[in-house]
Scaffold this motif. Structure first.
Motif, short mmCIF file in Angstrom:
data_model
loop_
_atom_site.label_atom_id
_atom_site.label_comp_id
_atom_site.label_asym_id
_atom_site.label_seq_id
_atom_site.Cartn_x
_atom_site.Cartn_y
_atom_site.Cartn_z
N ARG A 1 -43.98 -15.52 -12.45
CA ARG A 1 -43.28 -14.89 -12.49
C ARG A 1 -42.81 -13.03 -13.53
N GLN B 1 -45.62 -11.30 -13.71
CA GLN B 1 -46.22 -9.79 -13.03
C GLN B 1 -44.72 -9.05 -13.19
N ASP B 2 -44.20 -9.28 -14.26
CA ASP B 2 -42.77 -8.89 -14.97
C ASP B 2 -43.45 -7.32 -15.54
N ILE C 1 -45.96 -7.74 -18.79
CA ILE C 1 -47.23 -6.46 -18.46
C ILE C 1 -47.47 -5.23 -19.80
N LYS D 1 -53.18 -18.74 -14.33
CA LYS D 1 -52.97 -17.04 -15.12
C LYS D 1 -54.55 -16.77 -14.26
N TYR E 1 -56.54 -13.81 -11.69
CA TYR E 1 -54.70 -12.72 -11.35
C TYR E 1 -54.19 -12.36 -13.05
N HIS E 2 -54.03 -13.30 -13.85
CA HIS E 2 -53.79 -12.14 -14.89
C HIS E 2 -54.11 -11.12 -15.43
N MET F 1 -54.23 -8.31 -13.35
CA MET F 1 -53.23 -7.03 -13.18
C MET F 1 -52.50 -6.63 -14.28
N GLN G 1 -54.33 -5.70 -9.26
CA GLN G 1 -53.87 -6.49 -8.41
C GLN G 1 -52.15 -6.57 -7.80
N SER G 2 -51.96 -6.30 -7.44
CA SER G 2 -50.51 -6.09 -6.81
C SER G 2 -49.68 -7.15 -6.97
N PRO G 3 -48.07 -7.74 -7.38
CA PRO G 3 -47.27 -8.89 -6.93
C PRO G 3 -47.83 -9.68 -6.22
#
Length: 220
Positions: A103, A106-107, A111, A172, A175-176, A179, A184-186
């Protein structure tokens, strides 16, 4: 009957949070180098002297902002330690930490601050060090202590630290990076739960392997 005033937070505490909030906004908007204690004072509506009475330097203020963000996702030192005192299994503890960690990743503010650090790191590596010390390093050290505690003497701190690093790397993944690149969408809550469970299972296998190895050696 006389009116009883409700007790609120002390003014000093209120000013602390006002300063911290204003500074966090400025660090995100202007970056570390372009944010001064003067601008923080103006944005928070207090004097520069008041800012320094709560934070001895801009470095301390920046680290406090990072720590505050981690704490908002229950990833600060004390909250991680508490996870082992609530009768949770290691797998449950890893799931709890992993869910909050994802969480945080992806805040939008998290980011944004990562992007600020990347942008400033070449010309101002000092800010990258401050960020690492207040965020990733602090959380990794405490997670290492948690894993070591579950090892009950059969896992040394170096191995526990490696497992903590491995867990964060698994969480991570690509994905990270995606982001940070904005491609990349949440993840949904269900996707986070599935991703975290898979990562936690892998770490639990490694944990079991290392602790069993230790037990085998001690019986020789």
């Amino acid at each position: 009957m006389p009116t009883i005033k409700k007790q609120g937070r002390p003014k000093s505490e209120e000013k602390y949070h006002m300063i911290l909030h204003a500074a966090s906004r400025l660090f995100l908007k202007e970056g570390f180098a372009n944010t001064s204690m003067d601008t923080v004072a103006k944005a928070s509506g207090v004097s520069k002297q008041t800012v320094y009475s709560h934070f001895e330097s801009k470095d301390a203020l920046f680290k406090a902002a990072i720590t505050s963000k981690c704490r908002s996702y229950q990833l600060d030192t004390q909250q991680l330690i508490n996870a082992t005192s609530n009768a949770l299994s290691l797998f449950e503890c890893l799931q709890k930490v992993g869910h909050q960690f994802m969480r945080l990743l992806q805040d939008p503010d998290a980011i944004a601050i990562f992007r600020v650090i990347i942008a400033e790191a070449v010309n101002n590596p000092h800010v990258a060090t401050l960020f690492y010390q207040a965020g990733p390093e602090a959380s990794l050290e405490t997670l290492s202590d948690v894993i070591e505690t579950f090892g009950r003497g059969s896992l040394n701190h170096d191995l526990a630290h490696q497992l903590a690093c491995d867990y964060c790397s698994l969480l991570k993944g690509d994905y990270h990076t995606m982001m940070l690149c904005g491609i990349q969408s949440p993840l949904s809550n269900e996707e986070i739960q599935s991703h975290v469970a898979q990562a936690a299972e892998k770490i639990l296998l490694l944990f079991t392997h290392y602790t069993q190895q230790s037990g085998s050696r001690s019986s020789l």
